[in-house]
Every structure is written in C-alpha cells, then in structure tokens.
Design a protein around this motif. Structure first.
Motif, PDB file in Angstrom:
ATOM      1  N   ALA B 281       1.725  10.493  -6.160  1.00  0.00           N
ATOM      2  CA  ALA B 281       1.389  11.450  -7.205  1.00  0.00           C
ATOM      3  C   ALA B 281      -0.066  11.910  -7.131  1.00  0.00           C
ATOM      4  N   GLY B 282      -0.956  10.990  -6.753  1.00  0.00           N
ATOM      5  CA  GLY B 282      -2.371  11.342  -6.735  1.00  0.00           C
ATOM      6  C   GLY B 282      -2.705  12.120  -5.486  1.00  0.00           C
ATOM      7  N   CYS B 283      -3.617  11.556  -4.677  1.00  0.00           N
ATOM      8  CA  CYS B 283      -3.915  12.173  -3.396  1.00  0.00           C
ATOM      9  C   CYS B 283      -2.691  12.007  -2.510  1.00  0.00           C
ATOM     10  N   ARG B 284      -2.209  13.121  -1.935  1.00  0.00           N
ATOM     11  CA  ARG B 284      -1.002  13.048  -1.094  1.00  0.00           C
ATOM     12  C   ARG B 284      -1.196  12.141   0.115  1.00  0.00           C
ATOM     13  N   PHE B 285      -2.445  11.985   0.525  1.00  0.00           N
ATOM     14  CA  PHE B 285      -2.736  11.230   1.742  1.00  0.00           C
ATOM     15  C   PHE B 285      -2.854   9.733   1.461  1.00  0.00           C
ATOM     16  N   SER B 286      -2.855   9.342   0.191  1.00  0.00           N
ATOM     17  CA  SER B 286      -2.983   7.914  -0.099  1.00  0.00           C
ATOM     18  C   SER B 286      -1.753   7.198   0.430  1.00  0.00           C
ATOM     19  N   GLY B 287      -1.936   5.971   0.830  1.00  0.00           N
ATOM     20  CA  GLY B 287      -0.854   5.243   1.492  1.00  0.00           C
ATOM     21  C   GLY B 287      -0.984   5.298   3.002  1.00  0.00           C
ATOM     22  N   ARG B 288      -1.585   6.360   3.519  1.00  0.00           N
ATOM     23  CA  ARG B 288      -1.822   6.437   4.960  1.00  0.00           C
ATOM     24  C   ARG B 288      -3.326   6.414   5.260  1.00  0.00           C
ATOM     25  N   CYS B 289      -4.105   6.625   4.240  1.00  0.00           N
ATOM     26  CA  CYS B 289      -5.536   6.753   4.428  1.00  0.00           C
ATOM     27  C   CYS B 289      -6.162   5.375   4.632  1.00  0.00           C
ATOM     28  N   THR B 290      -7.058   5.255   5.590  1.00  0.00           N
ATOM     29  CA  THR B 290      -7.666   3.958   5.874  1.00  0.00           C
ATOM     30  C   THR B 290      -8.833   3.654   4.943  1.00  0.00           C
ATOM     31  N   ARG B 291      -9.311   4.667   4.216  1.00  0.00           N
ATOM     32  CA  ARG B 291     -10.479   4.445   3.360  1.00  0.00           C
ATOM     33  C   ARG B 291     -10.109   4.564   1.899  1.00  0.00           C
ATOM     34  N   GLU B 292      -8.866   4.198   1.595  1.00  0.00           N
ATOM     35  CA  GLU B 292      -8.337   4.408   0.256  1.00  0.00           C
ATOM     36  C   GLU B 292      -9.058   3.558  -0.791  1.00  0.00           C
ATOM     37  N   ILE B 293      -9.270   4.147  -1.967  1.00  0.00           N
ATOM     38  CA  ILE B 293      -9.778   3.369  -3.096  1.00  0.00           C
ATOM     39  C   ILE B 293      -8.729   3.387  -4.213  1.00  0.00           C
ATOM     40  N   ALA B 294      -8.977   2.644  -5.269  1.00  0.00           N
ATOM     41  CA  ALA B 294      -7.951   2.411  -6.293  1.00  0.00           C
ATOM     42  C   ALA B 294      -7.428   3.703  -6.913  1.00  0.00           C
ATOM     43  N   SER B 295      -8.294   4.647  -7.192  1.00  0.00           N
ATOM     44  CA  SER B 295      -7.871   5.835  -7.932  1.00  0.00           C
ATOM     45  C   SER B 295      -7.073   6.816  -7.070  1.00  0.00           C
ATOM     46  N   CYS B 296      -7.069   6.617  -5.741  1.00  0.00           N
ATOM     47  CA  CYS B 296      -6.471   7.608  -4.843  1.00  0.00           C
ATOM     48  C   CYS B 296      -5.006   7.880  -5.151  1.00  0.00           C
ATOM     49  N   ALA B 297      -4.214   6.800  -5.297  1.00  0.00           N
ATOM     50  CA  ALA B 297      -2.777   6.973  -5.452  1.00  0.00           C
ATOM     51  C   ALA B 297      -2.409   7.572  -6.801  1.00  0.00           C
ATOM     52  N   LEU B 298      -3.305   7.420  -7.795  1.00  0.00           N
ATOM     53  CA  LEU B 298      -2.949   7.800  -9.154  1.00  0.00           C
ATOM     54  C   LEU B 298      -3.470   9.165  -9.550  1.00  0.00           C
ATOM     55  N   GLN B 299      -4.691   9.447  -9.115  1.00  0.00           N
ATOM     56  CA  GLN B 299      -5.369  10.620  -9.625  1.00  0.00           C
ATOM     57  C   GLN B 299      -5.547  11.642  -8.532  1.00  0.00           C
ATOM     58  N   ARG B 300      -5.275  12.866  -8.855  1.00  0.00           N
ATOM     59  CA  ARG B 300      -5.384  13.906  -7.855  1.00  0.00           C
ATOM     60  C   ARG B 300      -6.848  14.302  -7.660  1.00  0.00           C
ATOM     61  N   PRO B 301      -7.387  14.210  -6.439  1.00  0.00           N
ATOM     62  CA  PRO B 301      -8.787  14.598  -6.236  1.00  0.00           C
ATOM     63  C   PRO B 301      -8.946  16.107  -6.361  1.00  0.00           C
ATOM     64  N   GLN B 302     -10.027  16.522  -7.008  1.00  0.00           N
ATOM     65  CA  GLN B 302     -10.272  17.951  -7.173  1.00  0.00           C
ATOM     66  C   GLN B 302     -11.069  18.470  -5.983  1.00  0.00           C
ATOM     67  N   PRO B 303     -10.821  19.735  -5.601  1.00  0.00           N
ATOM     68  CA  PRO B 303     -11.586  20.318  -4.493  1.00  0.00           C
ATOM     69  C   PRO B 303     -13.077  20.298  -4.831  1.00  0.00           C
TER      70      PRO B 303
END
Lengths: 281, 327, 258
Positions: B281-303
């Motif tokens: 739901a958050g960043c589409r790339f979370s789960g594959r990203c090697t530098r993931e932080i806690a908020s990545c999967a939940l919150q969508r990063p803004q441009p």
C-alpha cells in the motif's frame, strides 16, 4: 499426475449450462433404468394396448400394451451404452493414429491422413448397411460402424492439435532431456491435446446417438425385445394417425439427448479454446 | 499536455497511481519501467484509450482543455490530429489485406477531405519524410512484403498524417533488431525536432530511452518513482529502484572478471514484480528495496524535488532532506 | 590446453523453401553457412546476431535436434550425428538447453518437480527426488516448489525452473538460446548471476546465444558474431569490444549502448 488446467470463467456460457442440464437428465434416466423402471419394459398386456397417459402408465402404452416410459428409459440406457462404447473405441483408435501421424511425420503422416480423408468421405449409414449385409444386423455391428466413422474425426483433431504442441519449447526440452518420440507423445502431447479431444468426444457422442437411432430405425441396431428410440419411431410410423404420441415421445428423447451433448460440447469448446476466449476484466 | 494526479484502477488493482506529468510542445519524454509498471497504461491515458473496465480519476488536460472522463466522441476529435500513437508490433497494426498506400491514404481522404491524388501526394511526402526509400512502389505493396523496420516507418508516417502535436510511441523498437531500432529512434528524434512535435517514448530499454529523450520518468508498480532530465536521472539516480535498474543493466563496468578471477556479478533487485493486486500500500517498491525503513510499506512517499528538475518519491530522500533542513 | 568439449567443423544447414513456381527449383535458405568453433570445458562462448542470423539454428545443430548438411558436430570427441538414436538420447545427459520463452518451455500440465526430473528419467538415472530438491535449492527455489504447476510462478522463477531441469543431469555443456531475452532487466540480472554461479560451481561450459551484445559481453569469455548464417567475427570478448574488426560488429556495439 497430469492435471487438466481449465480456467473456469466467472460466468459459464449458457449453452454449457443448458447442455449439462439436458445431459444430466438423459444420463440420470438411463442410470435409473438399471435399478428401477415403472413397469417391465418388455411385458406385453394386449388388453391394455393404446392406453392413454394416466397414473399407472405415465405416458400410456403402445400397440402391444408395453409401458412407454419404461421403454424410453431402457432405450436411453441402450443409446448411451452404444454411443459411449462407439466413441471410446473410435476415439482411442483415432487419437492413437493422430498422435502417431504427428510424431512420425513425413510419409507416415501423409498416409494416415489420406486414409482418414477417405474414411471421412465414406457415408456412415452406407457402411453400417454394408456390414449388416455381410454379418447380419446386430447391436455389435451398429457399434462397430459408429466407432469406425469416428476414427478419422478423432485422428484429424488429434493430429492438428498435436502438431501445434510439437512446436512448443517444452517438447524441445523433453527431446533435450533424452526422450524419444513415443515417450514425448505419451507424457506431453496427449495431456495437452486432451481438451480439444474431449470437446470433440462430446460432440461425437451426440452424432453417435443420432447414428444409433437411424440404424435402429432401419432395423440395423438394437434387436427386439431390447428397446431403442429409433426402432420405437419406426414401429410408430405405421400408427402415426392412430397414436401420434408413440412417435412423438421417442423423437423428443432423441432431440433432448442430441441437443444436450451438442450444447455441452459447444460450451466446453467455448471455455477451453483460447481463440474463442473473450477478454475478462 | 498535462496530467495531474491521474489514477487508473481495475477493481482492486491500481494500474496507475496519481501520476503527474507535464509535456511541453516539442519536448521528448521517456517513460521506462519493467513489465506491469503501468507505463503502457500511462500511454493509453494520453490517448484516452483506457479499457472500459478501468476507472480513471484525476485531470488530463490537452492545451488547457480538460479531457479526463470525456466521452469517446470528444477524444476521437483529438486523436490523430493532436495526439497520435505507434505501437510495438507494426505487423499487428496494419491490415494485412490492404495495400500500404490505401492504409495511409484513407485517413487523409476521410479526415482531411483530400482528393485521391492530393492524398497520394501527401502520402509520398510523408514516406519521404520518414525515410522510406522508393515510396512510389511501397504504396502498392502489402505489409508482409516489407521488413519490420519499414513497417514501423509506415506506421510513423500514418501517425504523422494529420500533423499531431504529440506522438506517443509505446515500445516502438522492442520488436526490431538493434541496428534497425537505432535508426527508428534517430528518426523519431529528428521528426520531433523538425516538426516541433512532442514525443512520449515508452520503453523498457534504458539505452533506447537515453538516446531518444530529454526528460525521463521511471515507473514502478503504477507509480512514477523518479523523473527529471534524462541525463540527470540516469547519471545520478536517487530512487533505490532507479539505482537498481541501472545496476542490473549489463554494461562496461560490470563486465569481465574481478581480481579473484571470478566473473563480476550484476547488481540485482531481489524478488520479482508483484502482481498489481498484491502491491504494497505504501511505497510500491517496499518489500524489494534493500534500504527499506519502517514507514515504507505503510505510507506512500511524496514526490520530492531534488534540484535540477529531478524529482523522486522515496522516504529515505525525504528524511535526508528534512535532516539537512534542520541542521 | 585441454581437449575441447565442443567442436564444430565447417557446419552448414540449408532449408528448402516452399516452391514458388511449379517449374523453377524451390529456393534454398542457408541458415548456417560453414561455421566452425571450439569450446573448452568450463568456458562460455557467446553467439550474437540479429533475427534471421542463424544463431538459433546453430543452437539446434549443437543440440543435435537437426543434422548439418555439411560439417561435423563433435561433443567430447564423438560425432553426435554418427550415434544411434538410443546412444544419442543417453549422450544428451551431458549437454542440455535453456530456451527463450519461460512460459513455453515448461509443460503446463505437469508439476514442476516432474518436469525437472524428466532428463533423469529419460536417461535412466535414479535417486530423482533428492536430486530435484538439490537443484531447486541451487537455483534459489524451495523444495516445496516441486509440487506446484508452472502457472503459479513468475517468468523469472520459471526460467530458474528451466535452468534446474537443464542442470539436473550435471551436464558439461549448457546451450542457452535467448535465455534472458524475455525477462525484465532486474530479473535478467538475477538469472545471469545464477548462470555465472552455476558455471563456477559445476564447471559448466556454455553456449550463450543472444541478440543483445551487452548481455553476451557480460557473461562470455569469447564471442562469435553471426549475420545471415555466416560467422563474420569471432574472438575474445574484450578484444571484440575494444577493437571490432568488422563494421557490423561496430554497429551492434553502438546499438547495445556499450
């Protein structure tokens, strides 16, 4: 081992559902006749001839006082058996020949398919009449004739589908693995042509029911006292104006059975043939 | 053309999420990403050709005119004249039973109301412009009689027939051999320059996009994750996905053997692209990203604007930015 | 120098085209024309060319799916086309192939484990379940995946399965025909790395065929450039990239962005 992968569409096609319903009805009645019929289908009670439909004889009796419902039920069973045996025999030989033609290619393929073309051109009824003339009329001859005319049909379907499968990479992979043509035909080609063959089989089942009825009508199929829709029709013909229901009921049965299997076959083709598959959102 | 927060959803599957793009007249924009990233959907948005099952929201403006949700007949007025499109498979886009000349001349006669001889003259001029040799005899040929590269040129000529101000090219070189592809790219660049026509070049091929475009948008899972000037984004990528994509591409620096005699490995992005309806739901790339932080999967990063026109949507960049601002 | 694993001597393959006119002889297409190459054990040879250059026909000739019209294909010193059908089938355990399309190269109606064990069964080997588990692990899949069907996997995973099947008999040579061309860039890199890993672990030699010079350059020691059935340039990868002798090779280099 091998699994038939059919993706069921969200909504089944209408022809498939109607076909399945009719087929279930006919097959169910035929199966029921094995354990129960309202009366003995062959018991003649001359006193009760041409009885109208009532609580005892649901559809009345014929010119010899036999119960029509019981006859129709046993006839359904006979018809199914003939069609099943004939399609299985004809289908097995046809598919085997088609696979062989596809696997070997070259002049063998040409030979098999040209012979199949000749078989295609041969009228089925004529062939049955010819066999009966030689061996005398019997149910076995009828089955043999219907099976025979099925061989080229299945050979064509099997070969055409198999030729497509042979071009697939997984077949090349099986060759790379060290398999020969026959092992590949058995392990890969056969499971992958199953869908079109089954579709064809269902449609041929309808054709076989019709052929059996026609042969029986001519007196070349099931012999008395074994009832058959076709023979019931031919016997009713002379009484057409006195007792039209004797002709209508077996005729209706033939229509229901043939229509059921045809629709079922069409429906199966619709859901298994990717070319006809409509885009689903 | 301007896209503002355009989303396309098919039921629960979001094919495109709040895409913002601006295409200036005469500029060339590349859209890159792997299969299923939504780049073709974006192209279809520009043409108003989203399949019926898709729900579109946001704003699509063409020369200031709002076209999002416009009915088919409105879009049809703009297609070919304002926006035209070419596809990956040139054979599939041409009627095999029609002579090439008839295919090209028909829209000229119908839309532009040209006479047959005028349409023919225009077709010849167009063929000349897209570099088809011997245009006279080409007009009489059937699609199967010419090569793939020539077919793509015919389609480009067809797309140019009504002088569009924007050409959308969806994987125009993927089905072609490398040498031919190169010439098609150069042709598209030249046409864009001489006609002052905007070009949207959609491709999975980074090298092709680098050659063809000035601006680039990198897509992943329906999001535009990074955009900016092509040289800037490919030269100094900031989004982890762009960095991974560039590292995965075999090139000069990851070729040959390392000092231990073992062959150099490529940089990889772990895992595979998830299906549209299983995207995080958050960043589409979370789960594959090697530098993931806690908020990545939940919150969508803004441009986030990074300077020099480069924009990337990543929480890490946001943090770094906020950190730099605080100190 | 060690004895070569694979040698092609002046191999040609021609196809007769369908007759266009009744009286004229049918046209003949030379798919591969007089190609010679050698490959030492553990080495990788790249074959680059555009569509129609004959590179896939060359793969089929190496795999002995087709007989050359001229020339010989020697594998470990034996002429493959001189073997009987049975002996050739047994010999196949030493050379295997990975195909381009990860969707087409696995039988959709068979479980993955069945497909992977196929080369073992075909060449009369035993102990397949344990071996299947082992190769699945080697290509980065789980042992439980053997029970699944191909449609449950993504393209990259399917290509891993295809590779598992190709190495299950511990071959000496792997022919990869456009094995990564259908994959996305990030997955392509995973598969290329996997092939390099396997090569180092198993001492595998590879014939790696691709239209993409950049991919070939990153995995191959030597390469061979084909055009219209002819081998137009061959040599060390680094030499070919640094100083291509043929104009066509140079244009491929430009096109690949190297």
């Amino acid at each position: 081992m091998a699994r038939l992968v059919v993706r069921w569409p969200a909504r089944l096609p209408v022809n498939l559902m109607i076909g399945a319903l009719l087929v279930a009805l006919v097959v169910g009645v035929a199966a029921l006749s094995l354990i129960w019929t309202p009366h003995d289908h062959a018991a003649m009670t001359i006193r009760n001839r041409f009885q109208p439909a009532d609580g005892v004889y649901w559809l009345g009796t014929d010119q010899l006082g036999r119960d029509i419902v019981s006859q129709l039920m046993v006839a359904a069973r006979n018809s199914m058996t003939v069609a099943l045996v004939a399609v299985l025999i004809g289908g097995s030989i046809g598919v085997a020949l088609g696979l062989l033609a596809s696997a070997l290619g070259g002049w063998v393929e040409d030979l098999i398919m040209r012979v199949a073309d000749i078989g295609f051109a041969f009228p089925a009824l004529l062939f049955a009449i010819m066999l009966s003339a030689v061996f005398g009329p019997s149910l076995t001859i009828a089955v043999a004739a219907i099976a025979f005319i099925n061989i080229p049909v299945f050979a064509r379907v099997a070969r055409a589908s198999a030729n497509q499968v042979w071009t697939r990479d997984f077949v090349a992979a099986a060759r790379a693995a060290g398999h020969g043509r026959f092992a590949i035909s058995r392990d890969h080609i056969l499971p992958n042509i199953a869908a079109p063959v089954i579709v064809q089989g269902t449609i041929e089942f309808a054709v076989a029911i019709l052929a059996e009825a026609a042969l029986s009508y001519l007196g070349l199929g099931a012999q008395p006292p074994s009832p058959s829709w076709g023979r019931m029709l031919s016997e009713a013909q002379t009484l057409m104006f006195m007792a039209p229901h004797l002709a209508i009921y077996p005729g209706l049965c033939i229509v229901i059975a043939v229509l059921g299997f045809s629709l079922l076959g069409d429906g199966l083709r619709d859901i298994t043939d990717p070319r006809l598959k409509r885009r689903r959102a | 053309m301007q896209l503002d927060r355009v989303s396309v959803a098919f039921g629960a599957a979001v094919a495109l999420r709040e895409a913002c793009l601006q295409i200036e007249p005469g500029t060339r924009l590349g859209i890159v990403g792997e299969s299923g990233c939504g780049k073709s959907m974006l192209g279809l948005c520009l043409m108003g050709m989203i399949p019926d099952a898709g729900k579109v929201s946001g704003s699509i403006r063409l020369n200031g005119k709002e076209l999002a949700g416009a009915p088919e007949h409105v879009w049809r007025r703009h297609r070919a004249r304002d926006v035209a499109m070419i596809f990956q498979e040139p054979m599939a886009a041409l009627n095999p039973l029609k002579r090439i000349g008839d295919t090209v001349m028909e829209p000229l006669e119908v839309h532009e109301g040209l006479s047959r001889s005028a349409a023919r003259a225009r077709a010849l001029a167009l063929f000349d412009e897209v570099g088809i040799p011997d245009p006279d005899s080409r007009l009489r040929q059937y699609p199967h009689e010419i090569s793939g590269g020539q077919r793509q040129r015919v389609l480009i000529a067809l797309a140019l027939a009504c002088n569009p101000s924007l050409l959308v090219a969806d994987e125009p070189t993927t089905a072609l051999d490398a040498n031919v592809a190169l010439r098609i790219i150069d042709l598209l660049v030249r046409l864009s320059e001489t006609r002052n026509m905007a070009l949207v070049f959609i491709s999975h091929d980074l090298a092709a996009v680098a050659r063809a475009t000035q601006q680039i948008a990198v897509m992943y899972g329906g999001d535009i994750v990074e955009r900016g000037p092509t040289a800037q984004v490919l030269g100094a990528p900031r989004h982890p996905y762009t960095i991974g994509l560039l590292g995965a591409r075999p090139g000069l620096d990851n070729r040959g053997r390392g000092p231990d005699g073992r062959r150099k490995r490529l940089v990889t992005i772990p895992g595979t692209v998830p299906p549209l309806f299983e995207l995080p739901a958050g960043c589409r790339f979370s789960g594959r990203c090697t530098r993931e932080i806690a908020s990545c999967a939940l919150q969508r990063p803004q441009p986030l604007a990074l300077g020099a026109g480069q924009v990337a949507a990543c929480h890490l960049l946001g943090q770094a930015h906020a950190g730099a601002g605080a100190s | 120098m060690t004895a070569p694993l694979l040698e092609l001597h002046g191999v040609s393959r021609r196809y007769r085209m369908p007759r266009e006119a009744l009286l004229r002889p049918p046209a003949v297409l030379t798919a591969v024309n007089n190609v010679s190459l050698t490959l030492a054990p553990g080495q990788t040879l790249g074959i680059v060319g555009e569509s129609g250059s004959g590179k896939s026909t060359l793969a089929r000739l190496v795999m002995a799916f087709e007989r050359p019209d001229e020339g010989t294909v020697l594998f470990e010193g034996t002429d493959l086309n001189g073997l009987s059908a049975g002996a050739l089938r047994m010999a196949r355990r030493r050379f295997q192939m990975v195909f381009q399309d990860p969707y087409g190269s696995l039988d959709p109606r068979r479980r993955v484990g069945w497909s992977i064990a196929e080369p073992l069964r075909a060449t009369g080997a035993t102990d397949s379940p344990a071996r299947v588990k082992q190769v699945l692990d080697q290509v980065g899949l789980r042992a439980a995946d053997a029970e699944k069907y191909p449609h449950e996997f993504s393209g990259g995973q399917r290509q891993r399965i295809a590779i598992a099947r190709a190495v299950v008999t511990r071959p000496a040579l792997l022919v990869a025909d456009e094995a990564v061309s259908a994959l996305d860039v990030s997955v392509q890199a995973q598969i290329l790395n996997l092939l390099m890993d396997l090569q180092e672990e198993m001492g595998l030699a590879m014939v790696f065929i691709s239209h993409d010079l950049a991919v070939v350059a990153c995995i191959c020691d030597r390469m061979l450039v084909m055009k219209h059935g002819d081998c137009i340039e061959a040599g060390e990868t680094s030499r070919l990239i640094a100083s291509p002798r043929h104009e066509y090779t140079r244009s491929l280099l430009v096109a690949s962005g190297l």
